[in-house]
Design a protein around this motif. Structure first.
Motif, PDB file in Angstrom:
ATOM      1  N   ARG A 171       0.818  -1.215   0.000  1.00 28.42           N
ATOM      2  CA  ARG A 171       0.000   0.000   0.000  1.00 28.42           C
ATOM      3  C   ARG A 171       0.852   1.266   0.000  1.00 28.42           C
ATOM      4  O   ARG A 171       1.962   1.286   0.509  1.00 28.42           O
ATOM      5  N   ASN A 172       0.268   2.321  -0.565  1.00 26.63           N
ATOM      6  CA  ASN A 172       0.866   3.652  -0.514  1.00 26.63           C
ATOM      7  C   ASN A 172       0.521   4.321   0.810  1.00 26.63           C
ATOM      8  O   ASN A 172      -0.511   4.042   1.406  1.00 26.63           O
ATOM      9  N   TYR A 173       1.367   5.223   1.223  1.00 24.87           N
ATOM     10  CA  TYR A 173       1.118   6.062   2.391  1.00 24.87           C
ATOM     11  C   TYR A 173       1.207   7.501   1.913  1.00 24.87           C
ATOM     12  O   TYR A 173       2.037   7.830   1.084  1.00 24.87           O
ATOM     13  N   SER A 174       0.349   8.349   2.421  1.00 22.15           N
ATOM     14  CA  SER A 174       0.419   9.743   2.004  1.00 22.15           C
ATOM     15  C   SER A 174       0.266  10.667   3.195  1.00 22.15           C
ATOM     16  O   SER A 174      -0.121  10.252   4.287  1.00 22.15           O
ATOM     17  N   TRP A 183      -1.999  12.857   3.590  1.00 27.24           N
ATOM     18  CA  TRP A 183      -3.388  13.123   3.967  1.00 27.24           C
ATOM     19  C   TRP A 183      -4.083  11.928   4.606  1.00 27.24           C
ATOM     20  O   TRP A 183      -5.211  12.043   5.052  1.00 27.24           O
ATOM     21  N   THR A 184      -3.441  10.789   4.653  1.00 23.23           N
ATOM     22  CA  THR A 184      -4.006   9.667   5.421  1.00 23.23           C
ATOM     23  C   THR A 184      -3.049   9.297   6.551  1.00 23.23           C
ATOM     24  O   THR A 184      -3.370   9.464   7.712  1.00 23.23           O
ATOM     25  N   ASP A 244      -3.035   4.471   2.674  1.00 22.04           N
ATOM     26  CA  ASP A 244      -4.174   4.977   1.903  1.00 22.04           C
ATOM     27  C   ASP A 244      -5.152   3.834   1.672  1.00 22.04           C
ATOM     28  O   ASP A 244      -4.747   2.727   1.302  1.00 22.04           O
ATOM     29  N   THR A 273      -7.301   3.264  -0.664  1.00 28.45           N
ATOM     30  CA  THR A 273      -7.409   2.774  -2.037  1.00 28.45           C
ATOM     31  C   THR A 273      -6.083   2.818  -2.777  1.00 28.45           C
ATOM     32  O   THR A 273      -6.027   2.486  -3.950  1.00 28.45           O
ATOM     33  N   GLY A 274      -5.027   3.229  -2.119  1.00 23.75           N
ATOM     34  CA  GLY A 274      -3.738   3.380  -2.794  1.00 23.75           C
ATOM     35  C   GLY A 274      -2.888   2.135  -2.712  1.00 23.75           C
ATOM     36  O   GLY A 274      -2.303   1.830  -1.684  1.00 23.75           O
TER      37      GLY A 274
END
Length: 131
Positions: A90-93, A95-96, A112, A114-115
């Motif tokens: 998964r991606n991390y950003s 904003w999450t 994220d 959905t990421g």
């Protein structure tokens, strides 16, 4: 392995890329980098939880054949299993995973929803002709 079949693998293990932090909903009485009532960000200050967050294991099986009309020519056929164990990376950003409210407990470090950073399990079949 037997019959001159070649088996190889690529293993990718990573802690994942760093991501930013966003402090939101700063009260108007507080002035800071985001200004009164705004927010500020810091880029690349957080890491995902855990030592290994991204993992991929790929396999490749190949067999080469000499051509009967010319022994210098060779046909190689192969089968690849990419992300063979279907790991979900998964991606991390900011904003999450990096989001926090003013006076909050800190960034959530959540991925994220959905990421997805990598593809699911898939297969490739191919051939290569060398002359």
């Amino acid at each position: 392995i037997p019959f001159d079949i070649k088996l190889s693998t690529v293993v990718t293990l990573s802690s994942g890329p760093s991501f930013g932090e966003a402090l939101c909903c700063v009260p108007a009485s507080v002035s800071g980098p985001g200004g009164p009532g705004g927010y500020y960000t810091q880029f690349g200050v957080n890491r995902p939880k855990g030592l290994i967050n991204y993992k991929n294991i790929d396999f490749n099986v190949s067999k080469s054949f000499k051509m009967p009309w010319n022994r210098d020519q060779e046909l190689t056929v192969y089968l690849q299993a990419l992300n063979a164990f279907d790991f979900v990376n998964r991606n991390y950003s900011m904003w999450t995973g990096g989001f926090q409210n003013y006076n909050g407990a800190g960034p959530t470090l959540q991925p994220d929803a959905t990421g997805v950073a990598s593809q699911g399990r898939n297969f490739k079949v191919g051939a290569k002709f060398r002359f």
